[in-house]
Design an enzyme around this catalytic site. Structure first.
Site, PDB file in Angstrom:
ATOM      1  N   GLU A  74      65.348  42.514  16.544  1.00  0.00           N
ATOM      2  CA  GLU A  74      65.892  42.855  17.851  1.00  0.00           C
ATOM      3  C   GLU A  74      65.662  44.335  18.186  1.00  0.00           C
ATOM      4  O   GLU A  74      65.557  44.712  19.351  1.00  0.00           O
ATOM      5  CB  GLU A  74      67.387  42.497  17.871  1.00  0.00           C
ATOM      6  N   HIS A  96      60.734  42.557  26.499  1.00  0.00           N
ATOM      7  CA  HIS A  96      61.594  42.275  25.351  1.00  0.00           C
ATOM      8  C   HIS A  96      60.902  41.316  24.371  1.00  0.00           C
ATOM      9  O   HIS A  96      60.741  41.617  23.188  1.00  0.00           O
ATOM     10  CB  HIS A  96      62.905  41.663  25.861  1.00  0.00           C
ATOM     11  N   GLU A  97      60.463  40.180  24.897  1.00  0.00           N
ATOM     12  CA  GLU A  97      59.846  39.175  24.020  1.00  0.00           C
ATOM     13  C   GLU A  97      58.517  39.696  23.454  1.00  0.00           C
ATOM     14  O   GLU A  97      58.137  39.357  22.337  1.00  0.00           O
ATOM     15  CB  GLU A  97      59.646  37.851  24.768  1.00  0.00           C
ATOM     16  N   HIS A 116      59.226  41.450  20.303  1.00  0.00           N
ATOM     17  CA  HIS A 116      59.380  40.496  19.192  1.00  0.00           C
ATOM     18  C   HIS A 116      58.003  40.027  18.705  1.00  0.00           C
ATOM     19  O   HIS A 116      57.741  39.941  17.516  1.00  0.00           O
ATOM     20  CB  HIS A 116      60.173  39.270  19.648  1.00  0.00           C
TER      21      HIS A 116
HETATM   22 CO    CO Z   1      65.600  39.288  21.376  1.00  0.00          CO
END
Ligand code: CO
Length: 507
Positions: free
Chosen positions: A300, A268-269, A272
């Site tokens: 996101e 997830h990160e 980003h």
């Molecule tokens: Co996030």
């Protein structure tokens, strides 16, 4: 005109420099700072944020914008300018006119109060005592309402806040999308609950932290996480922060009885971070306001695409199963890849948002959206938040928290005054599904291509080209239209969920 633009970019980069010094301090506070350092760190951050605010609100910026024809009615400025320059003026005008309306003293007070509120929140959460956090929440709400009144007294404060996260959206537009989403999610959840539950015992087997770190580092390499421009550390809550155009930090946390939490946090990160590292509309606009995200929701979408669409797919794990089993040793002995994929896609209403599955996640967000918009408009009082939370939780998820720690105190956002932040999370899921659908037209066999590293590289190249490099040149709705040929709609996400969970639960 070029001299004026050059001067604007110079001043903008100076503001950016100061802001990123603040990011270093913020990152350190969450990763390595000893706890007693918090009071002085709050002072340091307040000073830096005040300085950044000063740099971003210099009268000279306003004069240069005006000289380039950038006004409230025509923020993009002189029509003779190049499209990229006009996109820049529009972005800068937006940020400048908002910032200039907020007094520096208020910015500093917000930073200081926010820092203390975050510390108070952490303690209140640990003790499950909303009462101890309530005065801080009231303070943050009061300060943020003052900010909203400075920016646009004629606009609903919640709409002013939303503009910080999802420019162009409003409480009404979000309520409309969430209304459709809510109906579909509740229906899908009903279908899933009529089927036998999947067994997720294997992903709760003991797994030492060291093995999880190794696994995270490996998966980051699979996703082309650039080691010379980014790194992974440990914090209480996973996050990504940008300390420089070539220095992005991500963090993760490790639960020894739930290793997939750190695995998917890393993915997830990483999503980003890859977005942050790809924001290059052109070399001359590096480190300016144009080299920023289109919105929090678009940000996101990048994290959720890698985490959920790629990371929770069978195609991704099937080819990597021997590697995963070898890295985790005993933990996954005797488990098949099919069992693993079913386990990481288990759907079950739960109390904690960050541990929620893809189906119930949206309901957690709808709950927060309804509570914070009521709080900001004055329809709900601070002291009534816990009761309202518990009631909505029951209504949407069918379960109720036993205490505030697993209820209204679970998220950090309100402690830093981030009202209007939550909707971006759900919008991210919707954008991700819509982008993925558009990507299918350009990459044949997209869903199966995640099996190979080359396939993942092709996906990253597509994202770089279509989304990352566009950075803040387009507003979120413009970007979605440009990339997918239509406005944001919940239907792509709903279709994605129905197909995927139909496979997982067999309907
Ligand atoms: Co996030």
């Amino acid at each position: 005109m070029n001299d004026k633009l050059e001067r604007l970019r110079f001043l903008d980069r100076e503001r950016n420099l100061v802001a990123r010094i603040g990011a270093v301090l913020g990152w350190d506070q969450e990763t390595y700072m000893p706890s007693a350092g918090v009071a002085e760190r709050a002072e340091q951050l307040a000073m830096i944020e005040g300085l950044a605010h000063e740099k971003g609100t210099l009268p000279e910026i306003g004069e240069l914008l005006a000289a380039l024809g950038s006004t409230d009615s025509n923020p993009a400025g002189d029509e003779a300018l190049a499209p990229l320059d006009r996109a820049y003026l529009r972005t800068l005008h937006r940020g400048y006119t908002r910032a200039v309306k907020i007094p520096k003293a208020l910015v500093e007070e917000l930073a200081r109060a926010g820092s203390l509120a975050q510390a108070a929140w952490a303690e209140a959460r640990q003790k499950s005592e909303f009462k101890a956090f309530a005065p801080h929440l009231s303070k943050m709400l009061e300060l943020r309402l003052r900010v909203a009144a400075c920016i646009d007294p004629a606009k609903k404060p919640y709409d002013v806040f939303l503009d910080d996260f999802e420019p162009g959206s409003s409480e009404e537009s979000i309520a409309k999308v969430f209304g459709e989403l809510r109906t579909e999610l509740v229906a899908l959840l009903g279908k899933i609950r009529s089927r036998p539950q999947v067994d997720d015992a294997p992903i709760h087997r003991h797994c030492p932290e060291a093995a999880q770190v190794a696994l995270s580092e490996w998966v980051l390499d699979e996703l082309s996480f650039p080691r010379d421009r980014a790194r992974l550390d440990k914090s209480a809550h996973p996050f990504t922060t940008t300390l420089g155009a070539d220095d992005v930090r991500i963090t993760s946390r490790y639960h020894e009885d739930f290793f997939v939490s750190s695995l998917f946090s890393a993915m997830h990160e990483c999503g980003h971070a890859l977005y942050e590292l790809g924001m290059a509309p052109s070399p001359e606009y590096a480190r300016t306001s144009l080299a920023d995200s289109a919105s929090f929701g678009i940000h996101e979408s990048q994290s959720r695409m890698w985490e959920n669409v790629v990371g929770r797919s069978e195609a991704f794990w099937k080819s990597r199963w021997p590697k995963l089993q070898a890295t985790l040793g005993e933990t996954l002995r005797g488990v098949s890849v099919e069992d693993f994929v079913r386990a990481v896609n288990k759907v079950e209403p739960s109390l904690i948002r960050v541990e929620a599955d893809e189906v119930t996640y949206g309901l957690h967000i709808i709950l927060r959206f309804e509570i914070e918009s009521a709080l900001v408009s004055g329809r709900l009082k601070v002291e009534d938040v816990p009761a309202a939370w518990n009631a909505k939780c029951k209504e949407l998820l069918g379960i109720e928290p036993a205490n505030d720690g697993e209820g209204c105190l679970q998220d950090v956002h309100w402690s830093f005054g981030g009202f209007g932040y939550f909707p971006s999370y759900s919008l991210g899921n919707l954008y991700a599904a819509q982008f993925w659908n558009a990507m299918r037209k350009d990459i044949p066999g997209l869903d199966a291509s995640v099996a190979s590293k080359a396939g993942l590289e092709a996906i990253l190249a597509w994202l770089r080209n279509n989304i990352h490099s566009k950075a803040a040149t387009l507003l979120p709705d413009e970007l979605v239209l440009a990339v997918t040929g239509e406005s944001l709609s919940a239907r792509h996400f709903v279709k994605y969920l129905e197909e995927k969970y139909g496979r997982v639960y067999g309907f």
